[in-house]
Design a protein around this motif. Structure first.
Motif, short mmCIF file in Angstrom:
data_model
loop_
_atom_site.label_atom_id
_atom_site.label_comp_id
_atom_site.label_asym_id
_atom_site.label_seq_id
_atom_site.Cartn_x
_atom_site.Cartn_y
_atom_site.Cartn_z
N PHE A 198 0.78 -1.02 -0.22
CA PHE A 198 -0.03 -0.15 -0.18
C PHE A 198 1.16 0.77 -0.28
CE2 PHE A 198 -3.02 2.58 2.82
CZ PHE A 198 -3.38 3.49 1.69
N CYS A 199 0.20 2.33 -0.69
CA CYS A 199 1.07 3.03 -0.69
C CYS A 199 0.79 4.44 -0.06
CB CYS A 199 1.15 3.66 -2.60
SG CYS A 199 -0.99 4.49 -2.45
N GLY A 200 -0.44 4.68 0.84
CA GLY A 200 -0.26 4.90 2.09
C GLY A 200 -1.01 6.06 1.87
N ALA A 203 -5.67 9.21 -1.97
CA ALA A 203 -6.31 8.76 -2.34
C ALA A 203 -6.85 7.39 -3.26
CB ALA A 203 -6.26 10.23 -3.95
N CYS A 204 -5.96 6.72 -3.45
CA CYS A 204 -5.71 5.76 -3.44
C CYS A 204 -6.73 4.82 -2.79
CB CYS A 204 -4.61 4.99 -3.44
SG CYS A 204 -3.37 2.91 -4.39
N GLU A 205 -6.73 4.91 -1.69
CA GLU A 205 -7.36 3.67 -0.76
C GLU A 205 -8.94 3.92 -1.02
OE1 GLU A 205 -6.54 4.75 3.43
OE2 GLU A 205 -7.89 3.49 4.10
N ARG A 232 5.91 -2.56 -3.92
CA ARG A 232 4.95 -1.90 -4.66
C ARG A 232 3.70 -1.41 -4.24
NH1 ARG A 232 8.70 0.41 -7.44
NH2 ARG A 232 7.48 1.71 -8.07
N CYS A 233 2.48 -0.28 -4.37
CA CYS A 233 1.05 -0.77 -3.77
C CYS A 233 0.78 -1.62 -5.23
CB CYS A 233 1.10 0.93 -4.09
SG CYS A 233 -0.88 0.96 -3.70
N LEU A 234 -0.27 -2.49 -4.57
CA LEU A 234 -1.30 -3.31 -5.89
C LEU A 234 -1.95 -2.42 -6.76
CD1 LEU A 234 -3.71 -5.55 -4.07
CD2 LEU A 234 -3.43 -3.45 -3.38
N TRP A 235 -2.33 -1.28 -6.07
CA TRP A 235 -3.46 -0.78 -7.13
C TRP A 235 -2.29 0.00 -7.90
CZ3 TRP A 235 -8.19 -2.38 -6.95
CH2 TRP A 235 -9.47 -0.82 -7.93
N CYS A 236 -1.84 1.31 -7.18
CA CYS A 236 -1.93 2.16 -8.14
C CYS A 236 0.54 1.83 -9.13
CB CYS A 236 -0.85 3.50 -7.56
SG CYS A 236 -0.49 4.39 -5.96
N ASP A 237 1.16 1.00 -8.38
CA ASP A 237 2.47 0.54 -8.29
C ASP A 237 3.40 1.87 -7.73
OD1 ASP A 237 3.37 -1.64 -9.39
OD2 ASP A 237 4.27 -0.25 -11.26
ZN LIG Z 1 -1.72 2.98 -4.14
#
Ligand SMILES: [Zn+2]
Length: 250
Positions: A198-200, A203-205, A232-237
């Protein structure tokens, strides 16, 4: 924090004689934890309480037909209870009259008591008791000699078995190192726990929640993290700041 202490005026006396609100943690050891216990360790017959937590680890049911038999069997049950108590085992004798043994079994099973001992005339004559486990399997006669040691070993075994089963069930419902596609697919399907980087970013969350209805359930402590924590974040990389567990809240 001190919110709870302020609301309920829970104070303590300080070294210099003043009063301060206590600081307390928020572990939520309450109905939520009990609910978790029930959902983790139960079957169609009711609760299965892990031996270490059980109020009664063993329930003894005396088996008899006549009044004479009853006195002897209840006496044998009480003596067995005393032996087990002395060994530190939490044990209860169900000597209630007017209730059939089967009804007692059913009741204690529902309440999750890990072990049941049945003591009847044939058992007393043979110097044994019939042992039934809440986790299933065949009942078996066990010798009265060394009964406490046997039960302690049985309890340790059941404790480990329940923990291993619970972990296996959790893992069966989890995908570790999941991809974005897996997160989407899993939330559209059977649900479960998705472990991923998770990028933290809020907005991604928010985007994940909007598109999958999944939210972060926990950022696991190191001991609960996956062996290979994703980078890496599984959603936004973007680079991951923590491994997160996503799931739908119900
Ligand atoms: Zn992310």
């Amino acid at each position: 924090g001190q919110n709870f202490a302020r609301a309920f005026e829970v104070t303590f006396q300080t070294a210099d004689g003043g009063l301060e609100f206590v600081w307390n943690t928020s572990w939520g050891v309450s109905t939520r934890l009990v609910g978790g216990l029930i959902m983790t360790h139960s079957d169609d017959n009711g609760l299965i309480c892990p031996p270490r937590l059980a109020q009664y680890q063993v329930v003894i049911v005396p088996i008899y037909k006549t009044d004479d038999e009853r006195a002897t069997m209840v006496d044998a049950a009480q003596r067995t209870r005393a032996t087990l108590l002395a060994a530190g085992i939490r044990v209860h004798v169900d000597a209630r009259e007017g209730i059939k043994p089967g009804a007692k079994y059913y009741e204690w099973e529902g309440r999750g008591v890990p072990f049941r001992l049945e003591i009847g005339p044939r058992d007393v004559a043979a110097g044994t008791a019939m042992l039934a486990r809440r986790t299933g399997g065949k009942k078996e006669p066990v010798p009265m000699d060394g009964l406490a040691e046997r039960l302690i070993a049985e309890m340790n075994r059941m404790q480990i078995e329940l923990l291993e089963n619970a972990r296996a069930r959790r893992e069966a419902a989890s995908i570790r190192g999941a991809t974005k596609a897996q997160l989407i697919q899993q939330m559209e399907g059977t649900g479960g726990f998705i472990y991923g980087g998770f990028c933290g970013e809020r907005a991604c969350e928010a985007e994940i929640k909007e598109q999958t209805k999944a939210t972060i359930r926990v950022l696991p402590d190191p001991e609960f993290c996956s062996p290979n924590v994703p980078a890496r974040c599984l959603w936004c990389d973007m680079p991951s700041i923590a491994e997160a567990v996503w799931a739908k809240a119900y």
